[in-house]
Each structure stands twice: as structure tokens, then as C-alpha cells.
Write a protein that holds these residues in place. Structure first.
Motif, PDB file in Angstrom:
ATOM      1  N   LYS A   1       2.710   9.982   6.927  1.00  0.00           N
ATOM      2  CA  LYS A   1       1.851  10.887   7.678  1.00  0.00           C
ATOM      3  C   LYS A   1       1.535  10.768   8.705  1.00  0.00           C
ATOM      4  O   LYS A   1       0.962   9.485   8.739  1.00  0.00           O
TER       5      LYS A   1
ATOM      6  N   THR B   1      -4.087   3.292  -3.351  1.00  0.00           N
ATOM      7  CA  THR B   1      -3.191   2.494  -3.431  1.00  0.00           C
ATOM      8  C   THR B   1      -2.356   1.453  -3.417  1.00  0.00           C
ATOM      9  O   THR B   1      -1.551   1.010  -2.472  1.00  0.00           O
TER      10      THR B   1
ATOM     11  N   ARG C   1      -2.116   6.482   8.410  1.00  0.00           N
ATOM     12  CA  ARG C   1      -1.892   6.214   7.361  1.00  0.00           C
ATOM     13  C   ARG C   1      -1.884   4.950   7.509  1.00  0.00           C
ATOM     14  O   ARG C   1      -2.404   4.450   7.085  1.00  0.00           O
TER      15      ARG C   1
ATOM     16  N   PHE D   1       7.007  10.199   2.012  1.00  0.00           N
ATOM     17  CA  PHE D   1       6.290   8.949   1.513  1.00  0.00           C
ATOM     18  C   PHE D   1       7.067   7.288   1.704  1.00  0.00           C
ATOM     19  O   PHE D   1       8.679   7.371   1.736  1.00  0.00           O
ATOM     20  N   GLY D   2       6.173   6.425   1.685  1.00  0.00           N
ATOM     21  CA  GLY D   2       6.529   5.057   1.902  1.00  0.00           C
ATOM     22  C   GLY D   2       5.527   3.570   0.745  1.00  0.00           C
ATOM     23  O   GLY D   2       4.499   4.150   1.105  1.00  0.00           O
ATOM     24  N   VAL D   3       5.987   2.675   1.503  1.00  0.00           N
ATOM     25  CA  VAL D   3       5.516   1.945   1.651  1.00  0.00           C
ATOM     26  C   VAL D   3       5.136   0.616   1.996  1.00  0.00           C
ATOM     27  O   VAL D   3       6.111   0.720   3.273  1.00  0.00           O
TER      28      VAL D   3
ATOM     29  N   VAL E   1       0.777  -1.114  -0.291  1.00  0.00           N
ATOM     30  CA  VAL E   1       0.384   0.236   0.044  1.00  0.00           C
ATOM     31  C   VAL E   1       0.623   0.919  -0.059  1.00  0.00           C
ATOM     32  O   VAL E   1       1.587   1.147   1.136  1.00  0.00           O
ATOM     33  N   PHE E   2       0.472   2.431  -0.957  1.00  0.00           N
ATOM     34  CA  PHE E   2       1.817   3.248  -0.784  1.00  0.00           C
ATOM     35  C   PHE E   2       1.155   4.425   0.200  1.00  0.00           C
ATOM     36  O   PHE E   2      -0.464   4.184   0.260  1.00  0.00           O
ATOM     37  N   ALA E   3       1.209   5.261   1.283  1.00  0.00           N
ATOM     38  CA  ALA E   3       1.290   6.700   1.734  1.00  0.00           C
ATOM     39  C   ALA E   3       1.867   6.790   2.219  1.00  0.00           C
ATOM     40  O   ALA E   3       3.630   7.083   2.143  1.00  0.00           O
ATOM     41  N   GLU E   4       1.306   8.323   1.935  1.00  0.00           N
ATOM     42  CA  GLU E   4       1.721   9.509   2.571  1.00  0.00           C
ATOM     43  C   GLU E   4       2.421   9.115   3.793  1.00  0.00           C
ATOM     44  O   GLU E   4       1.941   8.749   4.814  1.00  0.00           O
TER      45      GLU E   4
END
Lengths: 311, 142
Positions: free
Chosen positions: B14, B66, B17, B43-45, B9-12
Motif C-alpha cells: 500500500k 514486523t 509503507r 504484500f511484500g518484504v 520488513v514485512f509490508a502490505e
């Protein structure tokens, strides 16, 4: 007009190169017998050394950089009134507020004069403040000025805010007739205390189109958009956020369908965006990758540029 | 060798999340077996191995995340000193580069699995098939 004369020493901290700002001031100062130090911007340590070693009396500098240089001077324990010979500075290339002027004046113990110009009109010095600092005298023997309503194109009365339109009167090779500057200001037609009869304009209040200026470079959002749309993995929505005059942040949503779970690919994509925007605009942006759906969805005309800079 | 999957999962970067993602899984009664976060500037995964991967993937997509589904390899290791070393030694001897890794502990102090994502999963499986390795059977975690 501001007291500069033969024997003064001008440290020109504007960018030399394709930017007209530095050259026009350079040649103008030489013409009246002022020594010019072509320092260019940046390398703040050296700027301060030059001020001390040469006994700089005048600066030509952008407001944002002037603020920074002043703060470094303080951090180094230098008392500008005692250790430096600065008398005045000419600030231009960015809009800035009266408060910013006062702040830098107080910090450095100098007088600051606002300068207006645009590359299309040969650069700085289209308008200049006199010692009263109450608006910029336009050289009306050189430029015919009008202020119009940017929506209708109709002229508007003096004193009302609109878009400045200029016509060159003495330029031979490439005259420009009723050139729309897109800069918002108003005409001050009352006579100035200094006795000059050239009318003045107020400081520039903003722009009538979506062009914005970062690091003295004119940028249109379309340039950024073209780059983004050429990169795989980027979604349609984006935003340009401006917090200062020398940095822009581009926020981009990633494309949900092309996300493959690999962070390396996202890092490469981000680097690609930075590189391509830099080559398209000459300014290196900060890029933030966002989750799809994070940015507001546009209704009608999208608001692409969020300008949080204070004038 | 059946297939196991990681959900990415794509994540900002912050606050909140990870909370949002795990809330969806919790409410659907999906169990997280292994998980990792890779983050960089801004950002991260987030990666999960779960018991009901298909359901989790569809649900997260539907909720607007995402998300991507990536095949992975689960390799058994002893849950004791040297357990990880024994496994990665074999991977590196075959020239297999680990792109991401997490651990699923099947039985505490006994048996765990190293879950790896590699560039070419089928090639890696082929290279490893004659090694003395036990692979995670997806049925075991359903």
C-alpha cells in the motif's frame, strides 16, 4: 400463484448436490408438468444458449448471479424482450433489496418473485410471493410461524421485526418444534389482495447471530477462526469482510515473532490458509496478510464479520 | 569471515509503507547501503543493508514493525560489465541458490558487492571459502 403452469420451461440455475435449493424447485415444477432444465450455476455462456435453444420461460437463480447473467446478456447484444422467451424468475438463497429486484426485472423484462426457505425446513418454498409481490406467504398449513425477540426469546406482536421461529406441522420423520431460524423479518397479518389467507412475512432483513452465507453455504466465524489458529505464523486478530454473496475476504495479521524475512514462506502460509478454509467451509476465500496491529483491537466482543453487502 | 546482515520488513502493498520505514531510519541517522523489495499479490518484504544493523533492527521492532534479521553474504564484484556474471557463475557452480539479492556499491565504477541471502549461510560460506572471492567485511560498513 405466480402464473407458472404446464408447458412452461424452467431453467434451474441453482446448485444441485448437497444444497436443497435446486431439488425442491425441480421436483415441484415437474409435478405440475413444467419442463426442467437442470442447468446448475455457472458457465454463463451456456446458460444463455440454453435460454435461447429451449425457449426458457422461467429461471430459478440467486440474485447475485441473475444480475451477472443479465449483464452478460446485454454485453452480447441480446435483447431479452425480442430474443428470449423469459417471463419470470424465482430468486432466493440470498437476501436482496427491492432495488435489485426492479433492476433485474427491467433488464430482462420479466417478473421476479422472492422465495424463502431453509435446509432445515426442507429447503425453498417455506414462503413464496404471489403476483402482488408484497411479502412472502408462509404455508401456514405446513409451518407454524412465530416471531420472537432474539435476546429474550419472547414472542413479539405482528408487524414488529424479530427472529422467525418455525414448527413443522406435517413432517413425519424429523419434526422440528420452535426451530429458531435466526432470520430477521416481521409478520404481515393484513389480508393479501390475492385472497390467500396465509399470513405473509417481509423479505429477510438480516440475521440475529453471526452466521453468514456465502455462495449459499452457511458459515460461522468460528470455523474460520479454528483454521487460522491452527496455522503457524498467524497472529490472533482476524476479520472476515463480505462485499458480495459469492466471495469472502479473510484478513489476517501475521505473527511478528515468527516472521523470518522470507517471502516464500508467507506465500506458502497464505496458500495454506486458503486451502484449509476451503476444506473447512467449502468456499474458497480471498486471503490478505496484514501487518500486526492493523486490524482494530477488540474491546469486549470482537467484531469479526464486516458485512458490507446491501440487502 | 565476519557476518553481514540484511534487515527484512514485512509490508502490505500500500502507498506509504516504504516511507514509514525509511523515515525511522533517516531520523536515526542510519545509512541504507543496499536495498530491495519483493512483492506479491497484496504484500511484500522490504530488505535493507544498513551501516548500523543492530540499532536499526531494535529501533524498527520498537516502532512496531514486523522485522527480522537475516544473515547474508557480501561478495565483491567489479563495478564493470561482467562483474555480476563472474560472481554468480561461481555460486551456481557450487549449487548455491540465491533467495534474495541486492547490490551495495562501495566505490562507483570500481567496486560493488552482491549481497545474497541463501538457504544455508554457513554451508554456502564453506563451499565458497576456497574460491577466489573477496567477501564484504562488516567493519567496512560500520
Amino acid at each position: 400463484m405466480t402464473g407458472a403452469k404446464r408447458g412452461d420451461i424452467l431453467q434451474n440455475s441453482m446448485t444441485y448436490g448437497l444444497f436443497t435449493g435446486a431439488f425442491v424447485m425441480h421436483y415441484g415444477a415437474e409435478k405440475i408438468g413444467i419442463l426442467v432444465i437442470p442447468a446448475g450455476p455457472g458457465n454463463t455462456e451456456r446458460q444463455i444458449n440454453l435460454m435461447r435453444d429451449f425457449g426458457t420461460t422461467m429461471l430459478h437463480i440467486t440474485p447475485s448471479y441473475a444480475l451477472y447473467v443479465a449483464s452478460v446478456i446485454y454485453d452480447k447484444g441480446i435483447d431479452p424482450r425480442r430474443d428470449l422467451k423469459l417471463k419470470r424468475a424465482y430468486l432466493g438463497a440470498e437476501p436482496y433489496s427491492e432495488e435489485t429486484r426492479k433492476k433485474i426485472e427491467d433488464m430482462l423484462g420479466i417478473d421476479i418473485y422472492n422465495c424463502y426457505g431453509l435446509t432445515e425446513m426442507n429447503g425453498p418454498g417455506v414462503g413464496f410471493e404471489c403476483k402482488y409481490k408484497e411479502g412472502l406467504h408462509i404455508w401456514e398449513d405446513n409451518f407454524l410461524m412465530e416471531v420472537i425477540n432474539p435476546e429474550t426469546g419472547e414472542p413479539i406482536p405482528d408487524g414488529e421485526i424479530g427472529e422467525l421461529v418455525l414448527t413443522t406441522l406435517n413432517r413425519e420423520a424429523m419434526p422440528l418444534i420452535r426451530y429458531r431460524t435466526r432470520d430477521l423479518t416481521k409478520i404481515i397479518s393484513e389480508p393479501c389482495k390475492c385472497g390467500r389467507t396465509h399470513r405473509r412475512i417481509s423479505r429477510i432483513l438480516g440475521r440475529s447471530d453471526d452466521m453468514f452465507i456465502v455462495k449459499g453455504v452457511n458459515i460461522f466465524p468460528q470455523q474460520i477462526e479454528q483454521v487460522l489458529m491452527s496455522i503457524k505464523g498467524v497472529a490472533q486478530n482476524y476479520q472476515i469482510v463480505l462485499e458480495s454473496y459469492d466471495e469472502m475476504t479473510v484478513k489476517v495479521e501475521i505473527d511478528r515473532e515468527l516472521f523470518d524475512g522470507k517471502i516464500e514462506r508467507l506465500i506458502r502460509m497464505k496458500d495454506e490458509i486458503v486451502d484449509k478454509i476451503r476444506s473447512a467451509t467449502m468456499v474458497k476465500p480471498k486471503v490478505e496478510l496484514l501487518e500486526p496491529g492493523t486490524l482494530p483491537i477488540s474491546e469486549g466482543k470482537a467484531k469479526r464479520v464486516i458485512d458490507n453487502r446491501t440487502i | 569471515m565476519n557476518k553481514v546482515y540484511m534487515i527484512s520488513v514485512f509490508a502490505e502493498n500500500k502507498p506509504g509503507r516504504l516511507e514509514r520505514v525509511t523515515k525511522v531510519l533517516a531520523e536515526a541517522n542510519i545509512n541504507i547501503l543496499a536495498f530491495s523489495i519483493t512483492s506479491t499479490n497484496g504484500f511484500g518484504v522490504i530488505k535493507f543493508m544498513v551501516n548500523k544493523w543492530k540499532e536499526a533492527y531494535d529501533l524498527l521492532r520498537e516502532k512496531g514493525f514486523t522485522v527480522s534479521l537475516n544473515e547474508a553474504i557480501g561478495i565483491e564484484m567489479k563495478d564493470q560489465p561482467g562483474g555480476l556474471y563472474e560472481v554468480v557463475k561461481i555460486l551456481s557452480s557450487k549449487g548455491i541458490n540465491i533467495e534474495s539479492a541486492s547490490v551495495y556499491v562501495a566505490e562507483t565504477r570500481k567496486r560493488a558487492y552482491l549481497i545474497v541471502e541463501v538457504e544455508d549461510t554457513s554451508k554456502a560460506k564453506e563451499l565458497l571459502k576456497d574460491e577466489n572471492l573477496k567477501f564484504l567485511n562488516p567493519e567496512e560498513i560500520q
